[in-house]
Design a protein around this motif. Structure first.
Motif, mmCIF file in Angstrom:
data_model
loop_
_atom_site.group_PDB
_atom_site.id
_atom_site.type_symbol
_atom_site.label_atom_id
_atom_site.label_comp_id
_atom_site.label_asym_id
_atom_site.label_seq_id
_atom_site.Cartn_x
_atom_site.Cartn_y
_atom_site.Cartn_z
ATOM 1 N N GLN A 20 6.404 -2.816 -6.097
ATOM 2 C CA GLN A 20 5.389 -1.847 -6.517
ATOM 3 C C GLN A 20 4.654 -1.281 -5.307
ATOM 4 N N LEU A 21 4.808 0.021 -5.112
ATOM 5 C CA LEU A 21 4.090 0.686 -4.025
ATOM 6 C C LEU A 21 2.777 1.266 -4.544
ATOM 7 N N GLY A 22 1.930 1.708 -3.610
ATOM 8 C CA GLY A 22 0.659 2.307 -4.002
ATOM 9 C C GLY A 22 -0.325 1.245 -4.480
ATOM 10 N N GLU A 23 -0.073 -0.016 -4.122
ATOM 11 C CA GLU A 23 -0.940 -1.119 -4.552
ATOM 12 C C GLU A 23 -1.789 -1.551 -3.370
ATOM 13 N N PHE A 24 -3.061 -1.327 -3.472
ATOM 14 C CA PHE A 24 -3.954 -1.734 -2.394
ATOM 15 C C PHE A 24 -4.594 -3.062 -2.773
ATOM 16 N N HIS A 47 -6.515 -4.883 -10.967
ATOM 17 C CA HIS A 47 -5.477 -5.444 -11.810
ATOM 18 C C HIS A 47 -4.914 -6.600 -11.006
ATOM 19 N N PRO A 103 -7.547 -8.527 7.221
ATOM 20 C CA PRO A 103 -8.391 -8.094 6.105
ATOM 21 C C PRO A 103 -8.101 -8.710 4.739
ATOM 22 N N LYS A 131 0.836 -1.190 0.000
ATOM 23 C CA LYS A 131 0.000 0.000 0.000
ATOM 24 C C LYS A 131 0.878 1.249 0.000
ATOM 25 N N GLY A 132 1.927 1.212 0.811
ATOM 26 C CA GLY A 132 2.840 2.354 0.875
ATOM 27 C C GLY A 132 4.096 1.909 1.597
ATOM 28 N N HIS A 164 -7.106 -5.743 -2.986
ATOM 29 C CA HIS A 164 -8.534 -5.570 -2.943
ATOM 30 C C HIS A 164 -9.191 -6.915 -2.670
ATOM 31 N N GLU A 203 -6.374 -2.794 -6.429
ATOM 32 C CA GLU A 203 -7.133 -1.651 -6.928
ATOM 33 C C GLU A 203 -6.284 -0.915 -7.950
ATOM 34 N N ALA A 204 -6.897 -0.542 -9.055
ATOM 35 C CA ALA A 204 -6.215 0.327 -10.009
ATOM 36 C C ALA A 204 -7.275 1.311 -10.461
ATOM 37 N N ALA A 205 -6.873 2.325 -11.217
ATOM 38 C CA ALA A 205 -7.863 3.273 -11.684
ATOM 39 C C ALA A 205 -8.900 2.521 -12.504
#
Lengths: 445, 445
Positions: free
Chosen positions: A282-286, A309, A339, A34-35, A288, A303-305
């Motif tokens: 890869q950061l910023g990957e939540f 993915h 979670p 996620k970060g 899902h 989650e991706a825009a």
């Protein structure tokens, strides 16, 4: 859909350890997070085990291994995994000092207290040596930098009480050093200073200014200098060498409030190693959702825009952390849940979350919450049987550790990440990468 | 309530409320490219979640009744470039960059926008006029004294990278070609498995029609005809300049024109990674548009590299790539990272024999859409991108690649190295194969 042999979720020390070892063994690894994680706010040192009364990390591990604790099955992995880690850090120009048999000692903190450590980055190691009777401690800060307040730190360290009976310097003096061009900056953080030393243009001048201030403060006495941990990221090794060569006293870095420059150095070494071995970070990957078929994870969805993915995978390393890392979440109705997969969580009842003494030396009961695992680190369900055959739980998510009190977080992270990778790498590459652990390592502890 | 529900409730916060998740850990401040180089921006933590405490007290929907000019702690949030690194690095899921963008819009509310900020948002107007008068406009934009006058009059920095206008828009060329070929009217349109809808955006339409031509050519080679419906600017320059109402009008026009294709199963492919991200995510997240048509076009939109990599994963990509024996420095633009799709261009480059594509691994080129064009921000933008420029120059390469147009223009202006869209590189490689096979055809045929 892209494919990986192993997906690692989490960019803390356990996830980085697992991903590094897997990538080096030739597995196709993708680490998603996620970060950033605790590397960015920890001290950069390796807390292996320092429960109350432990004399050395090895002693600490042995004490914890006798309890219901991840070390009860991970203890044999601690020595080889920590050695493995320190070797890689040193090879990247970030050597660490101390071993599992180094006495645990008190070193100064950035608020003028002390904390117990044994294995630290080389730049912090001069603080570990016992204090001689005639030694002065000069606390040197940088004017305008608010996270390291030398006069307040020196005042506090001059009090006997903060040393808890340990030997201490004969005198403590604070000094604030003006560095050129910083006077106008009102937003000065540790990263600004670290990058300034990386760039190098002002390095020699800055070091000379610090040397002069330390010289004056020391007044010819022997001793050591405490400095904020800001001396370079990429160019840390050369900055530190220059500093050591030019200061009249031996320096050591004191880790700071976040952002942690020593922790970021550690993160960069491991990230680069994973990438160099062909792995992805890869950061910023939540995450899902995770697809599970017949008790096996088959894909991880992020989650991706506008659309998720997904990565197809043969195995999953869950390195998402405990309550503070977000790997566990507490609900309003008093449950603690995992979670990502909904794994079975061992936790005390909600009534026990409230205790009379939150700082009880025995630790807080909620700290021990987490997922129990078998010796191969596969998660156990409520029935004590492995619930997901190709999932490995590592680091802070493992139940039965009270890492704040036991100071075992980094040791559990490294040993479990290393252990999980060992099993998985053999699966992924179909050739065991090493078998040294079972035989040789057991004799070391 | 299932675990998935609990997690969804806890994590899917609207942008404005995600501030509650902030731990004040400072990780965002370690990755902010703007904070790295200037004091004018106090950093994402302060301007985002910390400032949000003040803003939340006055929280009302932007543009709603009674929301004129609610207070923001200060105007420094205007120095956020919107690159989004903070959101990527945040361990707690705070949508910091998005929060800053909304704060800026609120700051601007009720006041007349600066002519410059309004003008930078009107990319269709600028483009249409520029192309119509391109011989004059292109000379004028390269004229130093005129650019200085322009800087004084409207505040666009005289050195800011502005590419020359095309002689004719891609859209006009396309329409003419279709009319000549007699397609588009009588002939039945190919179905969604044989054709895609192309969103050219402003850059490929007014400045770089060669990018659009390369996309059409590569898509045809892979079995997809191209449909080019009427469209307007995606609205991102308006969003970045705080002009949400105008941006909504653009979104509505695009939804109206493109939704029928999306609903019929056509994919909307864009060559501008920032346009595609805007349609995918920002129409809903920033502009709060949740109508059926907007959702349909969001869900149907793909970045062209994402689409081609997906084809490859399905085994449907023509992998007959010709040899390109060259070094290719690659910069991954910030907007691409916000897609959450990894770095598909690099995966595709890896299929090209001989090509040595290398990720420059630098955070941001500085331009951030229209940020670096502005008089007061030009120097900041150049300082942010400086390490990237130095790396590209040092590589000795004659061509670089980047998915986003404004980044390409910035890199080219700063380094003198021709910077191309990845689709142009793929097209070149296919052509190299055709030459080798002796089956070359003229581009655009």
């Amino acid at each position: 859909m892209p494919h990986a042999d192993v997906v690692v979720i989490g960019a803390g020390l356990s996830g980085l350890t697992a991903a590094t070892r897997l990538a080096e063994a030739g597995a196709v690894v993708t680490l998603v997070a996620k970060g950033h994680a605790r590397t960015h706010w920890g001290s950069g040192g390796l807390d292996i085990a320092a429960p109350h009364a432990a004399r050395t990390p090895a002693d600490g591990v042995a004490r914890l291994a006798a309890l219901d604790h991840p070390y009860s099955y991970l203890a044999p992995c601690v020595a080889p995994s920590v050695a493995w880690m320190m070797e890689r850090l040193a090879a990247a120009g970030l050597p660490y000092a101390g071993t599992l048999d180094t006495p645990i000692r008190r070193v100064p903190t950035a608020i003028g207290g002390t904390r117990r450590v044994a294995i630290v980055p080389q730049a912090q190691s001069a603080a570990l040596r016992p204090w001689g009777r005639d030694e002065v401690l000069v606390v040197a800060g940088i004017a305008g930098y608010k996270d390291f307040w030398p006069l307040a730190i020196a005042d506090s360290l001059a009090r006997e009480a903060v040393w808890h009976g340990a030997d201490r310097p004969a005198a403590v003096v604070g000094v604030s050093v003006e560095l050129r061009g910083l006077g106008d900056r009102h937003n000065l953080n540790a990263m600004h200073l670290a990058r300034r030393f990386d760039e190098g243009a002002l390095r020699a001048d800055d070091i000379a200014a610090i040397a002069r201030a330390v010289e004056r403060a020391a007044e010819g006495r022997p001793g050591r200098v405490a400095l904020p941990a800001v001396f370079g990221l990429a160019a840390h090794a050369e900055t530190w060498a220059a500093l050591r060569a030019q200061l009249p006293l031996e320096p050591f870095e004191v880790p700071l409030v976040p952002p942690s420059v020593p922790g970021i150095r550690l993160w960069r070494v491991l990230r680069d190693r994973i990438r160099a071995a062909g792995g992805r970070v890869q950061l910023g990957e939540f995450v899902h959702a995770v697809r599970v078929e017949d008790g096996r994870v088959t894909a991880v969805e992020m989650e991706a825009a506008t659309r998720t993915h997904a990565i197809r995978t043969e195995a999953l390393v869950l390195a998402t952390g405990g309550l503070s890392g977000g790997g566990l979440r507490a609900t309003d109705d008093g449950r603690i849940v995992e979670p990502v997969l909904g794994l079975h969580v061992e936790a005390v009842e909600q009534d026990a979350w409230l205790v009379r003494d939150g700082l009880d030396p025995a630790g807080h009961p909620v700290e021990a919450a987490g997922v129990r695992a078998d010796p191969d680190l596969r998660p156990l369900g409520a029935d004590h049987r492995v619930s997901h055959a190709n999932v490995h739980v590592v680091g802070g998510l493992l139940a039965d550790q009270r890492s704040i009190r036991e100071r075992c977080g980094d040791g559990v992270a490294i040993a479990s990440g290393w252990r999980a990778a060992r099993g998985l790498a053999s699966d992924a590459t179909r050739s065991p990468i090493d078998c040294e652990m079972a035989d040789s390592a057991r004799t070391e502890l | 309530m299932s675990i998935a529900d609990i997690v969804r409730e806890a994590t899917e916060l609207p942008v404005s409320r995600s501030a509650d998740e902030c731990l004040k850990c400072n990780v965002c401040n370690t990755v902010c490219p703007v904070l790295r180089v200037t004091d004018k921006f106090p950093g994402p933590k302060y301007s985002g979640p910390q400032g949000q405490r003040f803003r939340l007290a006055h929280l009302q929907p932007i543009g709603g009744p009674g929301s004129a000019n609610p207070p923001s702690p200060d105007a420094s949030v205007d120095y956020c470039s919107g690159c989004g690194w903070c959101t990527t690095a945040c361990p707690a899921g705070v949508k910091i960059a998005e929060m800053n963008n909304q704060a800026r819009a609120r700051l601007r509310e009720g006041t007349r926008p600066k002519l410059r900020d309004w003008g930078l948002g009107q990319t269709d107007l600028t483009g249409t006029l520029g192309v119509a008068f391109s011989p004059i406009a292109n000379v004028a934009m390269r004229n130093r004294p005129l650019r200085r006058a322009m800087e004084l009059a409207i505040g666009v920095h005289h050195k800011a990278p502005v590419p020359p206008f095309a002689k004719r828009t891609f859209h006009a060329t396309w329409k003419r070609r279709q009319a000549k070929a007699g397609t588009g009217s009588g002939k039945a349109q190919p179905g969604p498995d044989k054709a895609i809808v192309y969103f050219h955006g402003c850059s490929a339409n007014y400045y770089e029609p060669h990018v659009a031509e390369a996309a059409v050519w590569v898509l045809r080679r892979n079995g997809f005809e191209t449909i080019v419906p009427d469209q307007v600017c995606c609205g991102l320059p308006l969003i970045s300049n705080g002009l949400y109402e105008d941006a909504r009008a653009h979104a509505c026009k695009n939804a109206k024109s493109l939704a029928r294709y999306a609903k019929a199963g056509y994919r909307i492919i864009g060559t501008s990674t920032s346009c595609t991200h805007t349609i995918k995510a920002e129409y809903e997240e920033m502009l709060d548009m949740r109508d059926e048509d907007t959702r349909a076009i969001s869900a149907a939109t793909w970045d062209i590299m994402e689409f081609l990599l997906d084809l490859h994963e399905q085994g449907r990509l023509d992998t007959g790539f010709g040899r390109l024996d060259e070094d290719l420095p690659y910069h991954a633009p910030c907007q691409l990272r916000s897609h959450g799709i990894g770095l598909p261009a690099l995966d595709l480059f890896a299929l090209i024999p001989g090509l040595r594509a290398r990720d420059m691994d630098h955070d941001c080129c500085g331009i951030a859409g229209t940020y670096g064009l502005k008089r007061e921000k030009y120097d900041i933008a150049m300082a942010v991108g400086r390490p990237l420029f130095d790396k590209i120059t040092a590589s000795g390469a004659t061509v670089a690649a980047c998915d986003s147009e404004t980044c390409r223009w910035q890199i080219e202006a700063a380094t003198g190295v021709r910077t191309r869209h990845p689709i142009e590189i793929l097209a070149e490689s296919y052509r190299a194969m055709d030459r080798a096979r002796g089956t070359a055809e003229p581009p655009g045929a």
